[in-house]
Design a protein around this motif. Structure first.
Motif, PDB file in Angstrom:
ATOM      1  N   VAL A  40      52.880  53.330  23.459  1.00 21.32           N
ATOM      2  CA  VAL A  40      53.984  53.490  22.470  1.00 21.32           C
ATOM      3  C   VAL A  40      53.511  54.157  21.024  1.00 21.32           C
ATOM      4  O   VAL A  40      54.236  54.743  20.531  1.00 21.32           O
ATOM      5  N   ALA A  41      52.469  53.585  20.621  1.00 20.53           N
ATOM      6  CA  ALA A  41      52.102  53.910  19.280  1.00 20.53           C
ATOM      7  C   ALA A  41      51.904  55.439  19.320  1.00 20.53           C
ATOM      8  O   ALA A  41      51.889  56.442  18.390  1.00 20.53           O
ATOM      9  N   ALA A  42      50.960  55.835  20.417  1.00 15.12           N
ATOM     10  CA  ALA A  42      50.298  57.013  20.778  1.00 15.12           C
ATOM     11  C   ALA A  42      51.642  58.024  20.781  1.00 15.12           C
ATOM     12  O   ALA A  42      51.726  59.339  20.213  1.00 15.12           O
ATOM     13  N   HIS A  43      52.812  57.513  21.632  1.00 13.09           N
ATOM     14  CA  HIS A  43      54.198  58.395  21.561  1.00 13.09           C
ATOM     15  C   HIS A  43      54.690  58.593  20.416  1.00 13.09           C
ATOM     16  O   HIS A  43      55.197  59.890  20.268  1.00 13.09           O
ATOM     17  N   LEU A  44      54.718  57.821  19.406  1.00  8.39           N
ATOM     18  CA  LEU A  44      55.137  57.876  18.181  1.00  8.39           C
ATOM     19  C   LEU A  44      54.405  59.110  17.092  1.00  8.39           C
ATOM     20  O   LEU A  44      54.807  60.008  16.624  1.00  8.39           O
ATOM     21  N   THR A  45      53.303  59.471  17.861  1.00  5.98           N
ATOM     22  CA  THR A  45      52.526  60.618  17.124  1.00  5.98           C
ATOM     23  C   THR A  45      52.964  61.828  17.503  1.00  5.98           C
ATOM     24  O   THR A  45      52.664  62.954  17.066  1.00  5.98           O
ATOM     25  N   THR A 107      64.730  61.469  16.300  1.00  5.20           N
ATOM     26  CA  THR A 107      63.530  60.955  15.559  1.00  5.20           C
ATOM     27  C   THR A 107      63.541  59.690  14.822  1.00  5.20           C
ATOM     28  O   THR A 107      62.555  58.682  15.071  1.00  5.20           O
ATOM     29  N   LEU A 108      64.968  59.518  14.234  1.00  2.00           N
ATOM     30  CA  LEU A 108      64.896  58.011  13.651  1.00  2.00           C
ATOM     31  C   LEU A 108      65.351  56.967  14.737  1.00  2.00           C
ATOM     32  O   LEU A 108      64.826  55.821  14.691  1.00  2.00           O
ATOM     33  N   ILE A 109      65.993  57.281  15.927  1.00  2.00           N
ATOM     34  CA  ILE A 109      66.277  56.445  16.823  1.00  2.00           C
ATOM     35  C   ILE A 109      64.966  55.884  17.434  1.00  2.00           C
ATOM     36  O   ILE A 109      64.698  54.802  17.851  1.00  2.00           O
ATOM     37  N   ASP A 110      63.967  57.051  17.773  1.00  3.02           N
ATOM     38  CA  ASP A 110      62.695  56.647  18.305  1.00  3.02           C
ATOM     39  C   ASP A 110      61.788  55.667  17.548  1.00  3.02           C
ATOM     40  O   ASP A 110      61.381  54.786  18.080  1.00  3.02           O
ATOM     41  N   GLY A 115      59.780  50.745  17.285  1.00  5.87           N
ATOM     42  CA  GLY A 115      59.344  49.629  16.481  1.00  5.87           C
ATOM     43  C   GLY A 115      59.469  48.242  17.101  1.00  5.87           C
ATOM     44  O   GLY A 115      58.526  47.462  17.301  1.00  5.87           O
ATOM     45  N   GLN A 116      60.668  47.782  17.578  1.00  7.79           N
ATOM     46  CA  GLN A 116      61.080  46.931  18.310  1.00  7.79           C
ATOM     47  C   GLN A 116      60.337  46.718  19.663  1.00  7.79           C
ATOM     48  O   GLN A 116      59.972  45.595  20.050  1.00  7.79           O
ATOM     49  N   ASP A 117      59.978  47.815  20.375  1.00  3.88           N
ATOM     50  CA  ASP A 117      59.414  47.831  21.550  1.00  3.88           C
ATOM     51  C   ASP A 117      57.828  47.329  21.465  1.00  3.88           C
ATOM     52  O   ASP A 117      57.324  46.526  22.293  1.00  3.88           O
TER      53      ASP A 117
END
Length: 209
Positions: A40-45, A107-110, A115-117
């Motif tokens: 998930v952290a990688a996805h956010l990049t 982008t904000l939704i992600d 963040g909760q995921d």
């Protein structure tokens, strides 16, 4: 509203959350089925992807956009350490970059949802700003393109009412609760259902089952 200030703040907040994690927590399952916290952290990049990254997207193609995104996140996770991912999110926090074909609201939704995921399975507190969550929830419930999460359809025919910010949506039996819980439910995170009350909450629970 201009979502970019909230996007910038949420990127910093997520980076702070990631910096607080112990080594073994990175390999724990997230709320996204089949995704680790590291994935998930990688996805956010991947929010920083542009046209130059299109060839990599095509090389990762898995027959559909969602499995392809997951494959790209896993490849990014295998190529970068947890600390590198957290630093990348922090260092790019102020960039007004978004993925091709989406608006800044996605982008904000992600950031809000992922963040909760990360936080919830680890028992971490990661507050979600109610005003930003209200904008994100309405976007989920009214968007036509990109196609919304199918979980958003579970709210059809219901009235959703936030208890921590002035916000309502829809008509029908009412489901009441914190706006963060409403956002999580309409993006398929059923872990938040117990925070909702009212006859609409009972219907949401039945539909999710």
């Amino acid at each position: 509203m201009d979502p970019w200030p909230d996007i910038h703040r949420q990127r910093i907040a997520v980076a702070d959350l990631l910096d607080s994690l112990a080594g073994d927590e990175w390999n724990r399952p997230s709320l996204c089925a089949g995704w680790t916290i590291h994935d998930v952290a990688a996805h956010l990049t991947l929010q920083q992807m542009g046209l130059r990254d299109l060839p990599a997207l095509l090389r990762s193609w898995q027959g559909g956009i969602h499995p392809t995104i997951q494959e790209m996140a896993r490849r990014r996770a295998s190529a970068r350490t947890p600390r590198e991912l957290a630093a990348e999110i922090r260092d790019t926090a102020a960039r007004r970059r978004r993925n091709i074909g989406v608006t800044p609201l996605e982008t904000l939704i992600d950031l809000l949802v992922h963040g909760q995921d990360i936080a919830l399975p680890l028992g971490r507190a990661h507050p979600m700003p109610p005003e930003a969550a209200a904008v994100a929830t309405r976007r989920i419930l009214t968007m036509r393109f990109p196609p919304p999460d199918p979980a958003a359809r579970t709210a059809d025919g219901l009235r959703l009412t936030a208890t921590d910010v002035e916000w309502t949506h829809g008509d029908g039996p009412e489901a009441r609760g914190p706006i963060a819980a409403l956002l999580l439910v309409v993006t398929g995170r059923t872990i938040a259902l117990p925070q909702l009350t009212g006859p609409g909450a009972e219907l949401l629970t039945a539909r999710a089952a």
